[in-house]
Design a protein around this motif. Structure first.
Motif, mmCIF file in Angstrom:
data_model
loop_
_atom_site.group_PDB
_atom_site.id
_atom_site.type_symbol
_atom_site.label_atom_id
_atom_site.label_comp_id
_atom_site.label_asym_id
_atom_site.label_seq_id
_atom_site.Cartn_x
_atom_site.Cartn_y
_atom_site.Cartn_z
ATOM 1 N N VAL A 1 0.853 -1.303 0.100
ATOM 2 C CA VAL A 1 0.178 0.206 -0.053
ATOM 3 C C VAL A 1 1.157 1.108 0.089
ATOM 4 O O VAL A 1 1.676 1.334 0.957
ATOM 5 C CB VAL A 1 -0.906 0.076 1.229
ATOM 6 N N LEU A 2 0.767 2.125 -1.069
ATOM 7 C CA LEU A 2 1.595 3.357 -1.095
ATOM 8 C C LEU A 2 0.899 4.390 -0.451
ATOM 9 O O LEU A 2 -0.508 4.431 -0.330
ATOM 10 C CB LEU A 2 2.021 3.629 -2.653
ATOM 11 N N SER A 3 1.427 5.343 -0.077
ATOM 12 C CA SER A 3 1.036 6.564 0.593
ATOM 13 C C SER A 3 -0.025 7.284 -0.605
ATOM 14 O O SER A 3 0.750 7.763 -1.557
ATOM 15 C CB SER A 3 1.989 7.479 0.990
ATOM 16 N N PRO A 4 -1.224 7.703 -0.113
ATOM 17 C CA PRO A 4 -1.868 8.513 -1.074
ATOM 18 C C PRO A 4 -1.655 9.879 -1.136
ATOM 19 O O PRO A 4 -2.257 10.489 -1.811
ATOM 20 C CB PRO A 4 -3.405 8.263 -0.549
ATOM 21 N N GLY A 5 -0.967 10.390 -0.252
ATOM 22 C CA GLY A 5 -0.340 11.944 -0.109
ATOM 23 C C GLY A 5 0.952 12.254 0.356
ATOM 24 O O GLY A 5 1.464 11.314 1.324
ATOM 25 N N ASP A 6 1.330 13.437 0.132
ATOM 26 C CA ASP A 6 2.688 13.735 0.947
ATOM 27 C C ASP A 6 2.063 14.294 2.248
ATOM 28 O O ASP A 6 1.333 14.937 2.478
ATOM 29 C CB ASP A 6 3.248 14.962 0.254
ATOM 30 N N GLY A 7 3.072 14.052 3.401
ATOM 31 C CA GLY A 7 2.825 14.632 4.574
ATOM 32 C C GLY A 7 3.505 13.894 5.786
ATOM 33 O O GLY A 7 4.540 13.371 5.518
ATOM 34 N N ASN A 8 3.060 13.990 7.000
ATOM 35 C CA ASN A 8 3.468 13.355 8.095
ATOM 36 C C ASN A 8 2.541 12.597 8.723
ATOM 37 O O ASN A 8 1.472 13.097 8.938
ATOM 38 C CB ASN A 8 3.830 14.548 9.104
#
Length: 217
Positions: free
Chosen positions: A67-74
């Motif tokens: 599962v890849l991250s759906p967004g940039d962030g923390n």
């Protein structure tokens, strides 16, 4: 640098406003220091808006087991919760908070068929709060991969965000890392994983959409 088509007009308007402020200052204000400060602020503001809505050029390595991250962030929270919507069971929720300095485009975390899409108007709570996942304006998307594994994720509007753009449609096929939409001006994304998922991130990690592996399923 490519700007997202959904906000091209907004970036153009901000550019015109910035130029107008600078011109007005130099035309009607005789204090040079104020004019210089106003000019610098206008330039910084325009750079900020442009970078905020830029479309990154990233190479996505798809993997059906990840599962890849759906967004940039923390990553601000990882917790086991009751996923009442759609699943009605227990899930691991990974929350990614997007600050003003992050790109606010969202991407599909896995490939598969889109089983469920819902939009909910809601409140404008600070997106860092856990209850914002259910209370705030949000879109919910569920994807089933070829192995029958289902992943749910949410685009959640924050205290400043005014609009969620979600291009997902039930029944469509989606590709891991392809764009699903964006959230304008501050937001968060939540990923709901099965309890047997192997987490690859921890609270406090910085993640990048399309690139960072959130979990193995």
């Amino acid at each position: 640098m490519k700007i997202h088509e959904e906000v091209g007009k907004l970036v153009l308007v901000s550019f015109i406003v910035s130029i107008a402020i600078v011109l007005l200052c130099w035309m009607f204000c005789d204090i040079i220091v104020i004019n210089i400060i106003a000019s610098l602020l206008a330039v910084y503001f325009q750079i900020f808006v442009t970078l905020f809505f830029r479309v990154p050029n990233r190479i996505v390595i798809t993997n059906p087991n990840v599962v890849l991250s759906p967004g940039d962030g923390n990553v601000v929270a990882i917790e086991e919760v009751d996923a009442v919507e759609y699943f009605n069971d227990r899930r691991i929720r990974v929350s990614v908070f997007m600050t003003f300095f992050n790109i606010h485009i969202n991407w599909y975390p896995i490939s598969g068929i889109i089983k469920y899409v819902r939009y909910y108007p809601g409140e404008k709570l600070f997106a860092m709060y856990a209850k914002s996942s259910d209370k705030n304006e949000h879109s919910t998307i569920v994807i089933e991969n070829k192995k029958g594994k289902e992943i749910m994720f949410r685009q959640i509007a924050g205290i400043i965000a005014r609009r969620i753009i979600c291009n997902a449609k039930e029944g469509d096929l989606c590709t891991q890392g392809a764009e699903v939409g964006l959230i304008k001006l501050g937001s968060r994304v939540d990923i709901f994983l099965p309890l047997d998922a192997k987490l690859l991130v921890q609270k406090g990690d910085l993640v990048r959409g399309q690139l960072t592996r959130i979990a193995e399923i």
